[in-house]
Write a protein that holds these residues in place. Structure first.
Motif, PDB file in Angstrom:
ATOM      1  N   GLN A  39       0.851  -1.191   0.000  1.00 41.05           N
ATOM      2  CA  GLN A  39       0.000   0.000   0.000  1.00 41.05           C
ATOM      3  C   GLN A  39       0.884   1.238   0.000  1.00 41.05           C
ATOM      4  OE1 GLN A  39      -2.135   0.820   3.733  1.00 41.05           O
ATOM      5  NE2 GLN A  39      -1.194  -1.037   4.548  1.00 41.05           N
ATOM      6  N   GLU A  40       0.423   2.265  -0.703  1.00 40.12           N
ATOM      7  CA  GLU A  40       1.191   3.496  -0.795  1.00 40.12           C
ATOM      8  C   GLU A  40       0.928   4.387   0.414  1.00 40.12           C
ATOM      9  OE1 GLU A  40       1.720   7.414  -3.641  1.00 40.12           O
ATOM     10  OE2 GLU A  40       1.005   5.541  -4.532  1.00 40.12           O
ATOM     11  N   ILE A  41       1.985   5.023   0.870  1.00 36.65           N
ATOM     12  CA  ILE A  41       1.871   6.017   1.928  1.00 36.65           C
ATOM     13  C   ILE A  41       1.754   7.371   1.242  1.00 36.65           C
ATOM     14  CG2 ILE A  41       2.984   7.084   3.926  1.00 36.65           C
ATOM     15  CD1 ILE A  41       2.140   4.185   4.390  1.00 36.65           C
ATOM     16  N   GLY A  42       0.541   7.859   1.094  1.00 35.14           N
ATOM     17  CA  GLY A  42       0.294   9.122   0.407  1.00 35.14           C
ATOM     18  C   GLY A  42       0.294  10.311   1.350  1.00 35.14           C
ATOM     19  N   GLN A  43       0.488  11.489   0.785  1.00 37.31           N
ATOM     20  CA  GLN A  43       0.514  12.707   1.590  1.00 37.31           C
ATOM     21  C   GLN A  43      -0.822  12.936   2.290  1.00 37.31           C
ATOM     22  OE1 GLN A  43       3.408  14.802   2.030  1.00 37.31           O
ATOM     23  NE2 GLN A  43       2.100  15.329   3.763  1.00 37.31           N
ATOM     24  N   PHE A 111      11.420   2.196  15.074  1.00 36.65           N
ATOM     25  CA  PHE A 111      11.305   2.797  13.750  1.00 36.65           C
ATOM     26  C   PHE A 111      12.703   2.858  13.136  1.00 36.65           C
ATOM     27  CE2 PHE A 111       8.192   4.821  16.652  1.00 36.65           C
ATOM     28  CZ  PHE A 111       7.048   4.219  16.143  1.00 36.65           C
ATOM     29  N   PRO A 112      13.203   1.741  12.598  1.00 37.03           N
ATOM     30  CA  PRO A 112      14.584   1.672  12.122  1.00 37.03           C
ATOM     31  C   PRO A 112      14.924   2.590  10.948  1.00 37.03           C
ATOM     32  CG  PRO A 112      13.658  -0.526  12.377  1.00 37.03           C
ATOM     33  CD  PRO A 112      12.540   0.448  12.541  1.00 37.03           C
ATOM     34  N   ALA A 113      13.968   2.839  10.044  1.00 39.83           N
ATOM     35  CA  ALA A 113      14.257   3.657   8.869  1.00 39.83           C
ATOM     36  C   ALA A 113      13.052   4.531   8.537  1.00 39.83           C
ATOM     37  CB  ALA A 113      14.588   2.762   7.675  1.00 39.83           C
ATOM     38  N   PRO A 114      13.300   5.748   8.044  1.00 38.65           N
ATOM     39  CA  PRO A 114      12.175   6.599   7.647  1.00 38.65           C
ATOM     40  C   PRO A 114      11.492   6.037   6.401  1.00 38.65           C
ATOM     41  CG  PRO A 114      14.242   7.607   7.001  1.00 38.65           C
ATOM     42  CD  PRO A 114      14.593   6.389   7.801  1.00 38.65           C
ATOM     43  N   VAL A 115      10.189   6.313   6.291  1.00 41.64           N
ATOM     44  CA  VAL A 115       9.421   5.951   5.098  1.00 41.64           C
ATOM     45  C   VAL A 115       8.958   7.253   4.465  1.00 41.64           C
ATOM     46  CG1 VAL A 115       7.365   4.791   4.221  1.00 41.64           C
ATOM     47  CG2 VAL A 115       8.721   3.724   6.046  1.00 41.64           C
ATOM     48  N   LEU A 116       9.402   7.484   3.249  1.00 39.81           N
ATOM     49  CA  LEU A 116       9.057   8.709   2.537  1.00 39.81           C
ATOM     50  C   LEU A 116       7.632   8.644   2.011  1.00 39.81           C
ATOM     51  CD1 LEU A 116      12.396   9.017   0.591  1.00 39.81           C
ATOM     52  CD2 LEU A 116      11.526  10.711   2.211  1.00 39.81           C
ATOM     53  N   VAL A 117       6.968   9.784   2.008  1.00 41.56           N
ATOM     54  CA  VAL A 117       5.651   9.874   1.386  1.00 41.56           C
ATOM     55  C   VAL A 117       5.808   9.453  -0.073  1.00 41.56           C
ATOM     56  CG1 VAL A 117       3.870  11.477   0.625  1.00 41.56           C
ATOM     57  CG2 VAL A 117       4.748  11.610   2.961  1.00 41.56           C
ATOM     58  N   GLY A 118       4.888   8.622  -0.535  1.00 43.54           N
ATOM     59  CA  GLY A 118       4.933   8.101  -1.893  1.00 43.54           C
ATOM     60  C   GLY A 118       5.502   6.696  -1.983  1.00 43.54           C
ATOM     61  N   GLU A 119       6.194   6.245  -0.923  1.00 43.64           N
ATOM     62  CA  GLU A 119       6.721   4.879  -0.942  1.00 43.64           C
ATOM     63  C   GLU A 119       5.597   3.899  -0.633  1.00 43.64           C
ATOM     64  OE1 GLU A 119      11.325   4.637  -0.065  1.00 43.64           O
ATOM     65  OE2 GLU A 119      10.263   5.363   1.703  1.00 43.64           O
ATOM     66  N   ARG A 120       5.832   2.657  -1.028  1.00 50.23           N
ATOM     67  CA  ARG A 120       4.868   1.583  -0.776  1.00 50.23           C
ATOM     68  C   ARG A 120       5.426   0.681   0.320  1.00 50.23           C
ATOM     69  NH1 ARG A 120       1.155   0.023  -4.613  1.00 50.23           N
ATOM     70  NH2 ARG A 120       1.900  -2.118  -4.657  1.00 50.23           N
ATOM     71  N   VAL A 121       4.521   0.245   1.206  1.00 47.00           N
ATOM     72  CA  VAL A 121       4.905  -0.602   2.332  1.00 47.00           C
ATOM     73  C   VAL A 121       3.978  -1.813   2.412  1.00 47.00           C
ATOM     74  CG1 VAL A 121       5.858   1.335   3.661  1.00 47.00           C
ATOM     75  CG2 VAL A 121       3.469   0.658   3.995  1.00 47.00           C
TER      76      VAL A 121
END
Length: 177
Positions: A39-43, A111-121
């Motif tokens: 799923q995408e992490i959208g703004q 929270f080991p690494a940041p997840v940028l907006v727009g990335e999929r998780v």
């Protein structure tokens, strides 16, 4: 009775397990339960989370300023990532005859690494422990992480403590599960 990992809905990207009963689930301790769909992490999701929680840090909600920040763009809230875990984990714990799954807590939330907006998780889960309770219910601990697509990163990891209760379990009148 299915006790291993099997394909979920075609095209969803999810892999899930289905268990005939709690005994079949108990046999899975130490083994993977599966992964959710991407799923995408959208703004818009990040902005909504900020509005609900009051965490309006610029690194999350100001794309222009965040572009000049340490990650080159806005990042998802860590607690937003944590909130993505229970739903898919409950789906991965699909046990016939269970009508109630209660969250009992989180342990070792990181929270080991940041997840940028727009990335999929997606969420990956493994059954860490299983303990029978009275009246046929069970306490389970699931080791879960939020993986980031296209890079070897984990945005969030935790142990989720859950109570699974079968349909046949008598209901309590007090506040304990």
């Amino acid at each position: 009775m299915t006790t291993g990992i099997s394909a979920a809905a075609p095209g969803s990207g999810a892999v899930a397990s289905r268990f005939a009963d709690l005994a079949a689930l108990a046999a899975m301790v130490g083994r993977p339960l599966g992964v959710s769909a991407w799923q995408e992490i959208g703004q818009a999701r990040v902005d909504s989370f900020a509005a609900v929680t009051g965490d309006g840090q610029w690194i999350h909600i100001d794309p222009a300023r965040a572009a000049r920040g340490p990650y080159g763009g806005p990042i998802a809230h860590g607690l937003l990532l944590a909130s993505l875990m229970p739903g898919p984990v409950v789906e991965l714990l699909a046990v016939d005859g269970i009508d109630l799954v209660l969250n009992a807590g989180l342990e070792r939330l990181t929270f080991p690494a940041p997840v940028l907006v727009g990335e999929r998780v997606r969420v990956r889960a493994e059954l860490a422990s299983f303990t029978w309770r009275v009246r046929g219910a069970a306490d389970v601990t699931v080791e879960a992480c939020v993986e980031v697509q296209q890079r070897p990163a984990v945005g969030c990891s935790a142990l989720l403590r859950l109570v699974l209760r079968p349909r046949s379990a008598p209901r309590r009148r007090d506040s304990r599960p």
